[in-house]
Scaffold this motif. Structure first.
Motif, mmCIF file in Angstrom:
data_model
loop_
_atom_site.group_PDB
_atom_site.id
_atom_site.type_symbol
_atom_site.label_atom_id
_atom_site.label_comp_id
_atom_site.label_asym_id
_atom_site.label_seq_id
_atom_site.Cartn_x
_atom_site.Cartn_y
_atom_site.Cartn_z
ATOM 1 N N ARG A 133 0.857 -1.174 0.000
ATOM 2 C CA ARG A 133 0.000 0.000 0.000
ATOM 3 C C ARG A 133 0.891 1.221 0.000
ATOM 4 O O ARG A 133 1.790 1.340 0.822
ATOM 5 C CB ARG A 133 -0.883 0.001 1.237
ATOM 6 C CG ARG A 133 -1.854 1.165 1.320
ATOM 7 C CD ARG A 133 -2.791 0.983 2.513
ATOM 8 N NE ARG A 133 -2.052 1.030 3.761
ATOM 9 C CZ ARG A 133 -1.781 2.171 4.426
ATOM 10 N NH1 ARG A 133 -2.187 3.326 3.942
ATOM 11 N NH2 ARG A 133 -1.110 2.137 5.565
ATOM 12 N N LYS A 134 0.651 2.146 -0.965
ATOM 13 C CA LYS A 134 1.459 3.353 -1.095
ATOM 14 C C LYS A 134 0.741 4.505 -0.417
ATOM 15 O O LYS A 134 -0.467 4.662 -0.537
ATOM 16 C CB LYS A 134 1.707 3.689 -2.574
ATOM 17 C CG LYS A 134 2.554 2.660 -3.307
ATOM 18 C CD LYS A 134 2.802 3.075 -4.750
ATOM 19 C CE LYS A 134 3.655 2.049 -5.493
ATOM 20 N NZ LYS A 134 3.924 2.459 -6.900
ATOM 21 N N TYR A 135 1.563 5.391 0.313
ATOM 22 C CA TYR A 135 0.998 6.571 0.958
ATOM 23 C C TYR A 135 2.073 7.633 0.993
ATOM 24 O O TYR A 135 3.263 7.366 0.795
ATOM 25 C CB TYR A 135 0.494 6.229 2.359
ATOM 26 C CG TYR A 135 1.590 5.748 3.305
ATOM 27 C CD1 TYR A 135 2.211 6.647 4.185
ATOM 28 C CD2 TYR A 135 1.999 4.411 3.308
ATOM 29 C CE1 TYR A 135 3.202 6.204 5.018
ATOM 30 C CE2 TYR A 135 2.990 3.973 4.150
ATOM 31 C CZ TYR A 135 3.592 4.881 5.012
ATOM 32 O OH TYR A 135 4.585 4.450 5.841
ATOM 33 N N GLN A 419 4.058 0.591 2.102
ATOM 34 C CA GLN A 419 3.852 -0.223 3.294
ATOM 35 C C GLN A 419 3.290 -1.576 2.911
ATOM 36 O O GLN A 419 2.363 -1.647 2.110
ATOM 37 C CB GLN A 419 2.889 0.488 4.261
ATOM 38 C CG GLN A 419 2.640 -0.298 5.535
ATOM 39 C CD GLN A 419 1.633 0.404 6.423
ATOM 40 O OE1 GLN A 419 0.987 1.358 5.965
ATOM 41 N NE2 GLN A 419 1.502 -0.068 7.669
ATOM 42 N N THR A 420 3.902 -2.628 3.438
ATOM 43 C CA THR A 420 3.449 -3.994 3.169
ATOM 44 C C THR A 420 2.476 -4.383 4.265
ATOM 45 O O THR A 420 2.837 -4.447 5.449
ATOM 46 C CB THR A 420 4.631 -4.959 3.127
ATOM 47 O OG1 THR A 420 5.549 -4.526 2.112
ATOM 48 C CG2 THR A 420 4.169 -6.362 2.820
ATOM 49 N N CYS A 421 1.232 -4.699 3.887
ATOM 50 C CA CYS A 421 0.185 -5.060 4.845
ATOM 51 C C CYS A 421 -0.120 -6.537 4.718
ATOM 52 O O CYS A 421 -0.464 -7.007 3.627
ATOM 53 C CB CYS A 421 -1.094 -4.265 4.588
ATOM 54 S SG CYS A 421 -0.851 -2.488 4.762
ATOM 55 N N PRO A 422 -0.020 -7.338 5.797
ATOM 56 C CA PRO A 422 -0.377 -8.760 5.735
ATOM 57 C C PRO A 422 -1.886 -8.917 5.823
ATOM 58 O O PRO A 422 -2.534 -8.349 6.699
ATOM 59 C CB PRO A 422 0.330 -9.352 6.949
ATOM 60 C CG PRO A 422 0.446 -8.230 7.909
ATOM 61 C CD PRO A 422 0.596 -6.984 7.102
#
Length: 512
Positions: A133-135, A419-422
């Motif tokens: 996820r990009k922010y 950000q890597t979200c599981p």
């Protein structure tokens, strides 16, 4: 007196002899029948008389003289002391003893057997997937710049200067001169005179009276009561059950067991290409597996033969019964007793005594004396002195200084992050399981137990106690007393004694 008696005895003896001789001669001449007047005149006779004889003798006379003689006697004085007296009291001692009582209880014996039970459960299978996820975030960027700031300070400058100060002091000069001083003192003159002083002392008179003292003792009173005591009784219950009894037997069977395989070393002839010089072929030793011959053994085999039998068994059921048990209890009851205690009372009786007291009188006699007194005079003399001192002056001087001041600036810069979200997904999978279920069976087993029953007994134990008893103690005190002593003094005295001495007086010859 004894000498005079001897003299008189001799005189009387002579007189009686003469008288007897005269009588015998007269009786012989006249035959006693003639008249005295007509006959021959008798011979003259003597008369014995007692005459006093006085003489002076020295005799020792003893006189009694009384003299005052002081002597020391022991006077008995009484005082009250306390004597430790031991007496016996009865102290109750409670003794608890354990009495063993046997009883039987039915003890349950539990036996647990595991039974397998199969069941199906849905087991969750979790699966996790990573999603990016990009922010965008605003990142602050700080920048520090040094700036110069000028300021002025006042710097103190200190100067020291030495100076002198003159001053005058008054210095004391001391001078000592001896002067004579006349003074009068009162000198004591002591004189001791003995005076009689009458004083009264209190003489103790002791009297012992028996008084009754009441005290309380704890007397044990035993009471026996019957109480209901529960106990367990085993009642037999007979039941019949069928059991399978194994009545098998053992029989002997002949079994053939193959022999074991062993390794043996055997000599084998090699080929003829390699011969010895003597023309014989060369032999080779090798290992060969050889099986031994079989052997026959006897084996006992059990042959099963089940037989159904009815077994009568007796088990005991516990029942509670009651019985009367005597229980003895001890209760301490207060009991009042009376004891005769000797009480000694002391009464002080006034007694007047006379004491010779030496009285010392002091008379003051005036006496003139001369004393040398040192007299010190002080004269103040002016003296000039010089004292150095320092003078410090402080002046403020302006000084310019430069200071570096850091100035920080902040600037916000946009920054893109990933950000890597599981992400976890759950899937239910059927799974068969086996569960061991314990099954517990209860069996009552008779067990004999021993119970300790406390039994309390009360025993009176004689115990020795101590108390303080007032006792009248006689004490011998030496006292000086004056007594009159009689003394016998011999003295010589002139004494005149008169004794009666017999005297012979001649009488007339004519007959009366």
């Amino acid at each position: 007196m004894s000498d005079a008696r001897r003299v008189m005895t001799r005189v009387l003896g002579v007189y009686l002899t003469l008288a007897a001789g005269a009588a015998s001669s007269a009786w012989a001449t006249y035959g006693g029948g003639a008249c005295r007047r007509c006959g021959v005149a008798p011979a003259p006779t003597a008369t014995c008389m007692l005459a006093p004889s006085c003489q002076t003798a020295t005799q020792t006379v003893y006189e009694t003289v009384y003299e005052a003689q002081p002597y020391t006697v022991l006077e008995t004085r009484y005082k009250t002391a306390y004597r430790t007296e031991k007496y016996t009291v009865m102290r109750p001692v409670m003794t608890t003893s354990q009495i063993q009582r046997k009883y039987t209880v039915m003890k349950p014996v539990y036996q647990t057997v595991n039974h397998q039970r199969k069941y199906t459960v849905m087991r969750p299978v979790m699966k996790t997937t990573q999603i990016q996820r990009k922010y965008t975030v605003m990142k602050p960027v700080y920048q520090t710049v040094n700036q110069q700031r000028k300021y002025t300070v006042m710097k103190p400058v200190v100067q020291t200067q030495k100076m002198e100060r003159r001053y005058t002091v008054m210095k004391p000069v001391y001078q000592t001169v001896n002067q004579q001083r006349k003074y009068t003192v009162m000198r004591p003159v002591y004189k001791t005179v003995n005076q009689q002083r009458k004083y009264t002392v209190m003489k103790p008179v002791y009297q012992t009276v028996n008084q009754q003292r009441k005290y309380t003792v704890m007397r044990p009173v035993y009471k026996t009561a019957m109480i209901n005591e529960p106990y367990c009784v085993r009642r037999p219950v007979v039941t019949t059950r069928q059991v399978i009894q194994e009545c098998g037997y053992y029989e002997t069977q002949m079994v053939q067991i193959p022999g074991p395989v062993v390794e043996r070393r055997m000599r084998v002839q090699s080929c003829g290409c390699d011969t010895s010089p003597c023309g014989h072929s060369k032999s080779v030793v090798t290992t060969v597996a050889v099986q031994c011959p079989p052997r026959t053994v006897c084996r006992r085999v059990f042959v099963s033969r089940p037989v159904a039998r009815d077994i009568t068994q007796t088990h005991y059921v516990m029942e509670t019964a009651y019985r009367q048990v005597p229980v003895t209890s001890c209760e301490m009851v207060a009991e009042e007793r009376v004891e005769n205690c000797p009480v000694t009372t002391c009464q002080m009786v006034a007694e007047e005594r006379v004491e010779n007291c030496p009285v010392t009188t002091c008379e003051m006699v005036a006496e003139e004396r001369v004393q040398n007194c040192p007299v010190t005079t002080c004269q103040m003399v002016a003296e000039e002195r010089v004292e150095p001192y320092e003078v410090r002056t402080c002046s403020m001087v302006a000084e310019e200084r430069v200071e570096n001041c850091p100035v920080t600036t902040c600037q916000m810069v946009a920054e893109e992050r990933v950000q890597t979200c599981p992400v976890t997904t759950c899937e239910m999978v059927a799974e068969e399981r086996v569960e061991n279920c314990p099954v517990t069976t209860c069996r009552m087993v008779a067990e004999e137990r021993v119970e300790n029953c406390p039994v309390t007994t009360c025993q009176m134990v004689a115990e020795e106690a101590t108390r303080q008893v007032p006792v009248c103690v006689a004490e011998q005190v030496p006292v000086t007393v004056t007594r009159c002593v009689a003394r016998v003094v011999p003295r010589s005295v002139q004494v005149q004694t008169c004794t009666m001495v017999p005297v012979v007086v001649p009488s007339c010859a004519t007959c009366q």
